[in-house]
Design a protein around this motif. Sequence first.
Motif, PDB file in Angstrom:
ATOM      1  N   GLN A  19      22.125 -16.976 -38.059  1.00  0.00           N
ATOM      2  CA  GLN A  19      22.579 -15.794 -38.787  1.00  0.00           C
ATOM      3  C   GLN A  19      22.672 -14.601 -37.838  1.00  0.00           C
ATOM      4  OE1 GLN A  19      23.417 -15.618 -42.210  1.00  0.00           O
ATOM      5  NE2 GLN A  19      24.213 -13.623 -41.589  1.00  0.00           N
ATOM      6  N   TRP A  20      21.690 -14.453 -36.965  1.00  0.00           N
ATOM      7  CA  TRP A  20      21.731 -13.362 -35.993  1.00  0.00           C
ATOM      8  C   TRP A  20      22.936 -13.500 -35.057  1.00  0.00           C
ATOM      9  CZ3 TRP A  20      15.806 -13.613 -34.575  1.00  0.00           C
ATOM     10  CH2 TRP A  20      15.077 -12.913 -35.547  1.00  0.00           C
ATOM     11  N   VAL A  21      23.228 -14.729 -34.643  1.00  0.00           N
ATOM     12  CA  VAL A  21      24.395 -14.944 -33.787  1.00  0.00           C
ATOM     13  C   VAL A  21      25.672 -14.599 -34.546  1.00  0.00           C
ATOM     14  CG1 VAL A  21      25.732 -16.666 -32.508  1.00  0.00           C
ATOM     15  CG2 VAL A  21      23.229 -16.694 -32.385  1.00  0.00           C
ATOM     16  N   LYS A  22      25.776 -15.023 -35.778  1.00  0.00           N
ATOM     17  CA  LYS A  22      26.971 -14.738 -36.574  1.00  0.00           C
ATOM     18  C   LYS A  22      27.185 -13.236 -36.735  1.00  0.00           C
ATOM     19  CE  LYS A  22      29.159 -15.591 -41.045  1.00  0.00           C
ATOM     20  NZ  LYS A  22      29.023 -16.159 -42.402  1.00  0.00           N
ATOM     21  N   GLU A  23      26.107 -12.493 -36.943  1.00  0.00           N
ATOM     22  CA  GLU A  23      26.208 -11.054 -37.169  1.00  0.00           C
ATOM     23  C   GLU A  23      26.541 -10.287 -35.888  1.00  0.00           C
ATOM     24  OE1 GLU A  23      22.400 -10.162 -38.771  1.00  0.00           O
ATOM     25  OE2 GLU A  23      22.864 -10.863 -40.797  1.00  0.00           O
ATOM     26  N   ASN A  24      26.056 -10.782 -34.746  1.00  0.00           N
ATOM     27  CA  ASN A  24      26.150 -10.002 -33.508  1.00  0.00           C
ATOM     28  C   ASN A  24      27.170 -10.527 -32.500  1.00  0.00           C
ATOM     29  OD1 ASN A  24      23.822  -7.917 -33.691  1.00  0.00           O
ATOM     30  ND2 ASN A  24      22.870  -9.827 -34.362  1.00  0.00           N
ATOM     31  N   GLU A  25      27.446 -11.821 -32.487  1.00  0.00           N
ATOM     32  CA  GLU A  25      28.473 -12.387 -31.606  1.00  0.00           C
ATOM     33  C   GLU A  25      29.292 -13.404 -32.396  1.00  0.00           C
ATOM     34  OE1 GLU A  25      27.527 -13.659 -27.660  1.00  0.00           O
ATOM     35  OE2 GLU A  25      26.038 -12.070 -27.345  1.00  0.00           O
ATOM     36  N   PRO A  26      30.132 -12.931 -33.311  1.00  0.00           N
ATOM     37  CA  PRO A  26      30.876 -13.861 -34.180  1.00  0.00           C
ATOM     38  C   PRO A  26      31.758 -14.835 -33.416  1.00  0.00           C
ATOM     39  CG  PRO A  26      31.699 -11.602 -34.375  1.00  0.00           C
ATOM     40  CD  PRO A  26      30.421 -11.528 -33.636  1.00  0.00           C
ATOM     41  N   ASP A  27      32.285 -14.437 -32.251  1.00  0.00           N
ATOM     42  CA  ASP A  27      33.114 -15.365 -31.476  1.00  0.00           C
ATOM     43  C   ASP A  27      32.286 -16.537 -30.954  1.00  0.00           C
ATOM     44  OD1 ASP A  27      31.714 -13.523 -29.913  1.00  0.00           O
ATOM     45  OD2 ASP A  27      33.118 -13.715 -28.224  1.00  0.00           O
ATOM     46  N   LEU A  28      31.053 -16.270 -30.515  1.00  0.00           N
ATOM     47  CA  LEU A  28      30.141 -17.343 -30.095  1.00  0.00           C
ATOM     48  C   LEU A  28      29.822 -18.248 -31.277  1.00  0.00           C
ATOM     49  CD1 LEU A  28      28.182 -18.776 -28.167  1.00  0.00           C
ATOM     50  CD2 LEU A  28      26.483 -16.987 -28.679  1.00  0.00           C
ATOM     51  N   PHE A  29      29.587 -17.658 -32.427  1.00  0.00           N
ATOM     52  CA  PHE A  29      29.276 -18.442 -33.624  1.00  0.00           C
ATOM     53  C   PHE A  29      30.431 -19.397 -33.944  1.00  0.00           C
ATOM     54  CE2 PHE A  29      28.927 -19.103 -38.252  1.00  0.00           C
ATOM     55  CZ  PHE A  29      27.613 -19.519 -38.335  1.00  0.00           C
ATOM     56  N   GLU A  30      31.648 -18.928 -33.824  1.00  0.00           N
ATOM     57  CA  GLU A  30      32.807 -19.773 -34.106  1.00  0.00           C
ATOM     58  C   GLU A  30      32.904 -20.913 -33.100  1.00  0.00           C
ATOM     59  OE1 GLU A  30      36.171 -17.186 -34.213  1.00  0.00           O
ATOM     60  OE2 GLU A  30      35.509 -16.149 -36.045  1.00  0.00           O
ATOM     61  N   ARG A  31      32.577 -20.650 -31.837  1.00  0.00           N
ATOM     62  CA  ARG A  31      32.614 -21.710 -30.831  1.00  0.00           C
ATOM     63  C   ARG A  31      31.546 -22.774 -31.138  1.00  0.00           C
ATOM     64  NH1 ARG A  31      32.815 -17.332 -27.226  1.00  0.00           N
ATOM     65  NH2 ARG A  31      30.836 -17.891 -26.233  1.00  0.00           N
ATOM     66  N   ILE A  32      30.383 -22.316 -31.599  1.00  0.00           N
ATOM     67  CA  ILE A  32      29.324 -23.270 -31.959  1.00  0.00           C
ATOM     68  C   ILE A  32      29.772 -24.117 -33.150  1.00  0.00           C
ATOM     69  CG2 ILE A  32      26.968 -23.492 -32.844  1.00  0.00           C
ATOM     70  CD1 ILE A  32      26.276 -20.982 -31.215  1.00  0.00           C
ATOM     71  N   GLN A  33      30.423 -23.507 -34.119  1.00  0.00           N
ATOM     72  CA  GLN A  33      30.944 -24.278 -35.247  1.00  0.00           C
ATOM     73  C   GLN A  33      31.874 -25.393 -34.762  1.00  0.00           C
ATOM     74  OE1 GLN A  33      32.522 -20.868 -37.468  1.00  0.00           O
ATOM     75  NE2 GLN A  33      31.176 -21.407 -39.188  1.00  0.00           N
ATOM     76  N   GLN A  34      32.702 -25.084 -33.781  1.00  0.00           N
ATOM     77  CA  GLN A  34      33.624 -26.084 -33.242  1.00  0.00           C
ATOM     78  C   GLN A  34      32.862 -27.169 -32.485  1.00  0.00           C
ATOM     79  OE1 GLN A  34      36.819 -26.503 -33.855  1.00  0.00           O
ATOM     80  NE2 GLN A  34      36.832 -28.330 -32.545  1.00  0.00           N
ATOM     81  N   LYS A  35      31.827 -26.775 -31.726  1.00  0.00           N
ATOM     82  CA  LYS A  35      31.054 -27.757 -30.969  1.00  0.00           C
ATOM     83  C   LYS A  35      30.295 -28.708 -31.908  1.00  0.00           C
ATOM     84  CE  LYS A  35      32.463 -26.440 -27.019  1.00  0.00           C
ATOM     85  NZ  LYS A  35      31.721 -25.691 -26.020  1.00  0.00           N
ATOM     86  N   VAL A  36      29.877 -28.207 -33.065  1.00  0.00           N
ATOM     87  CA  VAL A  36      29.231 -29.078 -34.052  1.00  0.00           C
ATOM     88  C   VAL A  36      30.229 -30.139 -34.525  1.00  0.00           C
ATOM     89  CG1 VAL A  36      28.230 -29.160 -36.385  1.00  0.00           C
ATOM     90  CG2 VAL A  36      27.507 -27.390 -34.767  1.00  0.00           C
ATOM     91  N   LYS A  37      31.447 -29.725 -34.787  1.00  0.00           N
ATOM     92  CA  LYS A  37      32.483 -30.680 -35.210  1.00  0.00           C
ATOM     93  C   LYS A  37      32.744 -31.720 -34.129  1.00  0.00           C
ATOM     94  CE  LYS A  37      34.925 -27.355 -38.173  1.00  0.00           C
ATOM     95  NZ  LYS A  37      36.177 -26.562 -38.348  1.00  0.00           N
ATOM     96  N   GLU A  38      32.666 -31.322 -32.862  1.00  0.00           N
ATOM     97  CA  GLU A  38      32.948 -32.226 -31.744  1.00  0.00           C
ATOM     98  C   GLU A  38      31.763 -33.108 -31.377  1.00  0.00           C
ATOM     99  OE1 GLU A  38      34.137 -29.648 -28.603  1.00  0.00           O
ATOM    100  OE2 GLU A  38      35.953 -28.947 -29.628  1.00  0.00           O
ATOM    101  N   GLY A  39      30.605 -32.892 -32.006  1.00  0.00           N
ATOM    102  CA  GLY A  39      29.424 -33.682 -31.682  1.00  0.00           C
ATOM    103  C   GLY A  39      28.737 -33.264 -30.404  1.00  0.00           C
ATOM    104  N   LYS A  40      29.004 -32.052 -29.928  1.00  0.00           N
ATOM    105  CA  LYS A  40      28.358 -31.538 -28.715  1.00  0.00           C
ATOM    106  C   LYS A  40      27.179 -30.614 -29.038  1.00  0.00           C
ATOM    107  CE  LYS A  40      32.564 -31.697 -25.866  1.00  0.00           C
ATOM    108  NZ  LYS A  40      33.477 -30.900 -25.004  1.00  0.00           N
ATOM    109  N   TRP A  41      27.011 -30.279 -30.295  1.00  0.00           N
ATOM    110  CA  TRP A  41      25.928 -29.395 -30.753  1.00  0.00           C
ATOM    111  C   TRP A  41      25.455 -29.948 -32.086  1.00  0.00           C
ATOM    112  CZ3 TRP A  41      25.057 -24.086 -28.706  1.00  0.00           C
ATOM    113  CH2 TRP A  41      24.056 -23.397 -29.398  1.00  0.00           C
TER     114      TRP A  41
END
Length: 822
Positions: A55-77
């Motif tokens: 939640q802190w990442v989403k609030e403060n670095e939304p672009d990083l949060f979006e990249r993490i969402q993509q990495k979860v889909k790719e099985g890297k996170w």
Amino acid sequence: MRKIHLICNAHLDPVWLWRWQEGCTEALSTFRVAEGFTDEFPGFAFNHNEAILYQWVKENEPDLFERIQQKVKEGKWYIMGGWYLQPDCNMPSGESMIRNMAEGRKFFLKEFGVQPHTAINFDSFGHSRGLVQILNQAGYDSYVVCRPAKDNFDFPEQNYLWKGFNGSEVIVHRSDENYNSVYGHAAEELNKFLEETKEEPVSLFLWGVGDHGGGPSRDDLKDLTALIEEKKEDYVILHSNTETFFKELKEAAPKLPVVERSLNPVAEGCYTSQIRVKQKHRLLENELYSAEKMASAASLLQGKNYPKQAFEEAEKALLFAEFHDALPGSGTQLVEEDTLRLLDYGLEILSREKLKAAIALTAGEEKILDGSSCAFIYNPHPYPIKGQFTFEVGLPKQNWENVFYYPKAYCNGKEVPTQSEMESSHFCIDWRKKVVIEAELQPSCINRVDVFFETIAKRPVFEPIIAKDAFVFENERMRVVINTSTGLMDSYQVDGKEYLKPGSFQLTAMDGTYNSWGLWTDETHCRREFTLLTPHEGSEFSGLMDQVVPSVRVIEDGAVRTVVEALFGWHNSKAYQRYVLPKEGTSFDVEVGVYWNENDTVLKMEIPTLLEKGQYQGQVMFGHDTLRQNGAEVVAQKWNALTEDGRMFSVLNKGSHGSSEKDGTIGLTLLHSAGYSAADGDFERTLREKRHTVRMEQGERLFSFKVEAGKTEELEAVLDQKAQVYNEEPYAFAFSASGTGKKAGSFMTIDNPAILVSACKRAESGEGYTIRVFETANKESEGILSIPALGITKKISLKPFELKTLHLDETAGVIADADIFD
């Protein structure tokens, strides 16, 4: 070929030796670095839990949060654990644990579309057995812990089957390599791990720099990549996740040892450190659950808007305060202050919402009667409560005459025993009244108290008791003897049976340790007793500078109860102790105020009972545990009890979790004045600076206990209910009703005292209400749950210690079984 699952994580305490602001910024840094490495190193995957950090990442670095969402889909996170945060797993109620999981599940489903089924609590200081049932119902089949370590557990195996009270099970993996790896040494530590676990066909290895975050480093990833290549002929070593590990562990079908108890003890000092945090945490739990019950009643019966958003804010304050370095008191003084402020924030929200609900529930009440004052008491529980209830009201008009106005009260139209006690103010005229009544409150509804006043010559005063060797108090079922020379209780009889030895409720100071996580260094610690102050000392302590009075005295007496006060001192500390003795019943209260000014010292209240060979028990999450004895420190929730030969002696508390028992003597652990975040290790670097260093618990600390004894079979059946009432107190408030609206009766009733309601709130969907019930008598129990206003009844059948979630659909007029996250 052996398979090793590398689980890269970054154990990141939101607070500990730092405040939450730094926890937030470190989360941003750690997540940013880990996300970059998932591209730089083929096959690497990162694991992390705790919704609050995301939640802190989403609030403060939304672009990083979006990249993490993509990495979860790719099985890297991988989303690991799926809780709001890693809490203490002993002191929060079972209901709090459900909320923690629910908040995390809601976040991760919404943001990532995932729902982990392996729970993780790497750093929590022990784990209550009651957690197993909750994990099962929340969809978890496995659990990763690091404590208690193998050095103080019963067997060396890292994997075992953990059984809950109701027969539920989870597979536990205890990671003996710990949750952190030292920067630059991950490959070296893995090599050692391979040798130590060579008998395991499939293993889990946690690595990554932690506590203050960090996670993977480039050097460690390079070294691990080289080691994986070097060992490929003998091992399959891969970057993985906890779910895959447990899947393969089950497929390997090892014969697992079975554990049928709590995973304790760990860091016993944490059951007592920073007692104000623990007490205020318990208070916020109580206020949240009772406020939800009141608001549900006001919404369903009177159409009052349910304040869902406000309750969610208060709940998040509660959950953050349950973090495993906040609630256990292993954080710094700044973290303690932040946690208290957070708890107060939640309490302030609830104070406003409770009053709104309470006023709405007075609809249909008649206007105030001439010459009277009026108060209302809301009973949030689905069963009647009989006992003593206290509130303050103002006189109908200020009393400027030279007389004293004494109250006479009517509860729900019936005159009840009433007395006046010292009000909270010390104003110069007779105006405010503290009223105490003995009454029975109707279940889950508003109870009206009309107060009238009679004039007497002056405020009551009470004869000194110092001329007597003992003060003897008796009602129809209970007899208490207080020694006027010691201020201690020498006898407590119920129905003619004695339960105590002389000298009970003795405040005792013991040599402790500077260690925030520990209590004392060995079993030969020095024991020093508080002693009764002389009349001169006691009078000075009481602020009576122009008079001298005895240090044991009756300070309140009337038709409802007698209150005896005793004053004590030792070294640089003083205390007052009050015995609150009701004119009806078998229980009494002990209230303690300690002015503490000691270093590295533990304060206990010792209660020597006659149950010398008794079994020691305590309440835990949705169950009761048999606790260690022989003086060992243990943890429990709202009560502790000794049972022997059909008799039970119990003590209820309001946030005092630590205690011990030996040869029938219960030692309630009140204070632990260690250093802040002071750990064993290099002693020369710990509290050795040549300066004044503040220890925990300096200043005034307050404690409340309720003592109850009787036949085991009778008391055991209602002890959880008594503890719930003692903690989730009825809500009393002075109010002059408008006289409009339609009066409503009870919101909810349940006819079996062994079935308690842990929650009644708006369902997560916003449609209908969630009602959570649990069985407390450790036997098959049945009861009828009724919603009288809707004409709805449901038969409830529960197995021993079973937890069940129900959904009330008020439109369809149906109560049905529901998911725990309803």
